[in-house]
Design an enzyme around this catalytic site. Structure first.
Site, PDB file in Angstrom:
ATOM      1  NE  ARG A  90      -4.517  -0.242   2.233  1.00  0.00           N
ATOM      2  CZ  ARG A  90      -5.381  -1.367   2.135  1.00  0.00           C
ATOM      3  NH1 ARG A  90      -4.866  -2.591   2.172  1.00  0.00           N
ATOM      4  NH2 ARG A  90      -6.574  -1.144   2.356  1.00  0.00           N
ATOM      5  NE  ARG A 135     -13.462  -3.017   7.733  1.00  0.00           N
ATOM      6  CZ  ARG A 135     -12.798  -3.076   6.435  1.00  0.00           C
ATOM      7  NH1 ARG A 135     -13.021  -4.422   5.765  1.00  0.00           N
ATOM      8  NH2 ARG A 135     -12.005  -2.538   6.265  1.00  0.00           N
TER       9      ARG A 135
HETATM   10  P1  B4P Z   1      -8.575  -3.524   3.956  1.00  0.00           P
HETATM   11  O1  B4P Z   1      -9.166  -4.690   4.672  1.00  0.00           O
HETATM   12  O2  B4P Z   1      -7.878  -4.014   2.731  1.00  0.00           O
HETATM   13  O3  B4P Z   1     -10.128  -2.845   3.394  1.00  0.00           O
HETATM   14  P2  B4P Z   1     -10.554  -2.302   2.102  1.00  0.00           P
HETATM   15  O4  B4P Z   1      -9.827  -1.742   1.404  1.00  0.00           O
HETATM   16  O5  B4P Z   1     -11.743  -1.413   2.603  1.00  0.00           O
HETATM   17  O6  B4P Z   1     -11.289  -3.509   1.409  1.00  0.00           O
HETATM   18  P3  B4P Z   1     -11.591  -3.887   0.115  1.00  0.00           P
HETATM   19  O7  B4P Z   1     -11.156  -3.162  -1.358  1.00  0.00           O
HETATM   20  O8  B4P Z   1     -11.035  -5.156   0.055  1.00  0.00           O
HETATM   21  O9  B4P Z   1     -13.041  -3.896  -0.450  1.00  0.00           O
HETATM   22  P4  B4P Z   1     -14.101  -5.321  -0.347  1.00  0.00           P
HETATM   23  O10 B4P Z   1     -14.005  -6.490  -1.149  1.00  0.00           O
HETATM   24  O11 B4P Z   1     -14.186  -5.763   1.306  1.00  0.00           O
HETATM   25  O12 B4P Z   1      -8.029  -2.479   4.743  1.00  0.00           O
HETATM   26  C1  B4P Z   1      -8.689  -2.058   6.029  1.00  0.00           C
HETATM   27  C2  B4P Z   1      -7.436  -1.424   6.816  1.00  0.00           C
HETATM   28  O13 B4P Z   1      -6.170  -2.267   7.151  1.00  0.00           O
HETATM   29  C3  B4P Z   1      -6.580  -0.116   5.755  1.00  0.00           C
HETATM   30  O14 B4P Z   1      -7.374   1.183   5.910  1.00  0.00           O
HETATM   31  C4  B4P Z   1      -5.374  -0.015   6.860  1.00  0.00           C
HETATM   32  O15 B4P Z   1      -5.406   0.698   8.115  1.00  0.00           O
HETATM   33  C5  B4P Z   1      -5.224  -1.307   7.237  1.00  0.00           C
HETATM   34  N1  B4P Z   1      -4.045  -2.159   6.227  1.00  0.00           N
HETATM   35  C6  B4P Z   1      -4.549  -3.057   5.397  1.00  0.00           C
HETATM   36  N2  B4P Z   1      -3.455  -3.259   4.509  1.00  0.00           N
HETATM   37  C7  B4P Z   1      -2.398  -2.625   4.922  1.00  0.00           C
HETATM   38  C8  B4P Z   1      -1.129  -2.304   4.497  1.00  0.00           C
HETATM   39  N3  B4P Z   1      -0.485  -2.843   3.419  1.00  0.00           N
HETATM   40  N4  B4P Z   1      -0.521  -1.223   5.087  1.00  0.00           N
HETATM   41  C9  B4P Z   1      -0.667  -0.444   6.068  1.00  0.00           C
HETATM   42  N5  B4P Z   1      -2.134  -0.652   6.616  1.00  0.00           N
HETATM   43  C10 B4P Z   1      -2.771  -1.528   6.118  1.00  0.00           C
HETATM   44  O16 B4P Z   1     -15.386  -4.500  -0.836  1.00  0.00           O
HETATM   45  C11 B4P Z   1     -16.175  -3.420   0.274  1.00  0.00           C
HETATM   46  C12 B4P Z   1     -17.425  -3.631   0.297  1.00  0.00           C
HETATM   47  O17 B4P Z   1     -17.923  -3.383  -1.110  1.00  0.00           O
HETATM   48  C13 B4P Z   1     -17.838  -4.979   0.862  1.00  0.00           C
HETATM   49  O18 B4P Z   1     -19.062  -4.796   1.360  1.00  0.00           O
HETATM   50  C14 B4P Z   1     -18.323  -5.631  -0.663  1.00  0.00           C
HETATM   51  O19 B4P Z   1     -19.518  -6.610  -0.407  1.00  0.00           O
HETATM   52  C15 B4P Z   1     -18.908  -4.591  -1.435  1.00  0.00           C
HETATM   53  N6  B4P Z   1     -18.783  -4.718  -2.975  1.00  0.00           N
HETATM   54  C16 B4P Z   1     -17.456  -5.140  -3.547  1.00  0.00           C
HETATM   55  N7  B4P Z   1     -17.750  -5.041  -4.925  1.00  0.00           N
HETATM   56  C17 B4P Z   1     -19.036  -5.053  -5.028  1.00  0.00           C
HETATM   57  C18 B4P Z   1     -19.625  -4.837  -6.208  1.00  0.00           C
HETATM   58  N8  B4P Z   1     -19.126  -5.020  -7.291  1.00  0.00           N
HETATM   59  N9  B4P Z   1     -21.047  -4.374  -6.168  1.00  0.00           N
HETATM   60  C19 B4P Z   1     -21.433  -4.074  -4.941  1.00  0.00           C
HETATM   61  N10 B4P Z   1     -20.879  -4.123  -3.909  1.00  0.00           N
HETATM   62  C20 B4P Z   1     -19.445  -4.637  -3.904  1.00  0.00           C
END
Ligand code: B4P
Length: 192
Positions: A90, A135
């Site tokens: 990231r 969350r």
């Molecule tokens: P993540 O867990 O990676 O969270 P995210 O970016 O929100 O998730 P993602 O993009 O995977 O979305 P998702 O599929 O869940 O990170 C959380 C935190 O952890 C960061 O903010 C940071 O603090 C920390 N962190 C993680 N990695 C790190 C790193 N490398 N360095 C530093 N800190 C780090 O989808 C989201 C939602 O949308 C879901 O509810 C899903 O069902 C919905 N959705 C997805 N696709 C859809 C579609 N096509 N249509 C409708 N809904 C959809």
């Protein structure tokens, strides 16, 4: 599908975890999701979890030092060479550390999938997920802060991987199945 290591890149809520999960099951790949690993530490109340809980809740990134060590530990014990990295790297610092790690392990980065979704839709998805899963980082103001952090710290990776010829941009809009079909089409064209 051949190839070894694949990265899912994209703004918070782009669907990285959702699509990486499905792809890993269909193609027998190991998925390492840094968000899941960090949240697991928080829910188990480990020393690391207690340290990072306020960072996750405020929408900031956990330090490079912690993330790099965490990924090195996980990758070093993996038997499989087919790995999906969901949410790592990231930052440019993390990307550089990953390059060294892959060289040391004799693994090759084959694709970086960038899920591209307009910001308003990202916020809607995150806020909807917050209502279902509760969350701590899924309220609207934290979601907006996470988008700001993404633009500042993670988006530079787009050019980084584009310049290496590894970036594949996939529209992340539409249904889960539509997005998944686009990803599979691109990967199968690359590797068959
Ligand atoms: P993540 O867990 O990676 O969270 P995210 O970016 O929100 O998730 P993602 O993009 O995977 O979305 P998702 O599929 O869940 O990170 C959380 C935190 O952890 C960061 O903010 C940071 O603090 C920390 N962190 C993680 N990695 C790190 C790193 N490398 N360095 C530093 N800190 C780090 O989808 C989201 C939602 O949308 C879901 O509810 C899903 O069902 C919905 N959705 C997805 N696709 C859809 C579609 N096509 N249509 C409708 N809904 C959809």
């Amino acid at each position: 599908m051949t190839g070894q290591v694949m990265i899912f890149l994209g703004a918070p809520g782009a669907g990285k975890g959702t699509q990486a999960e499905r792809l890993s099951k269909q193609y027998g790949m190991v998925k390492l999701s840094t968000g899941d690993i960090l949240r697991d530490h928080v829910s188990r109340g480990t020393a690391l979890g207690q340290r990072i809980e306020p960072i996750l809740s405020s929408g900031q990134l956990v330090s490079d030092e912690i993330l790099i060590e965490l990924i090195e530990d996980r990758v070093s014990v993996l038997e499989s060479s087919k790995i999906i990295l969901d949410g790592f790297p990231r930052t440019v610092e993390q990307a550089k550390a990953l390059e060294q790690l892959l060289i040391a392990k004799g693994l090759e980065l084959c694709s970086v999938i960038l899920l591209d979704v307009p910001v308003d839709l990202l916020i809607d998805r995150i806020v909807s997920r917050g209502k279902v899963l509760g969350r701590s980082d899924d309220d609207e103001s934290t979601a907006r802060e996470r988008q700001r952090v993404y633009l500042e710290q993670t988006e530079p990776l787009v050019d980084h991987y584009r310049s290496k010829g590894l970036l594949k941009v996939v529209a992340g809009t539409g249904s889960l199945d539509e997005v998944y079909a686009r990803i599979v089409k691109i990967l199968e064209k690359e590797h068959v």
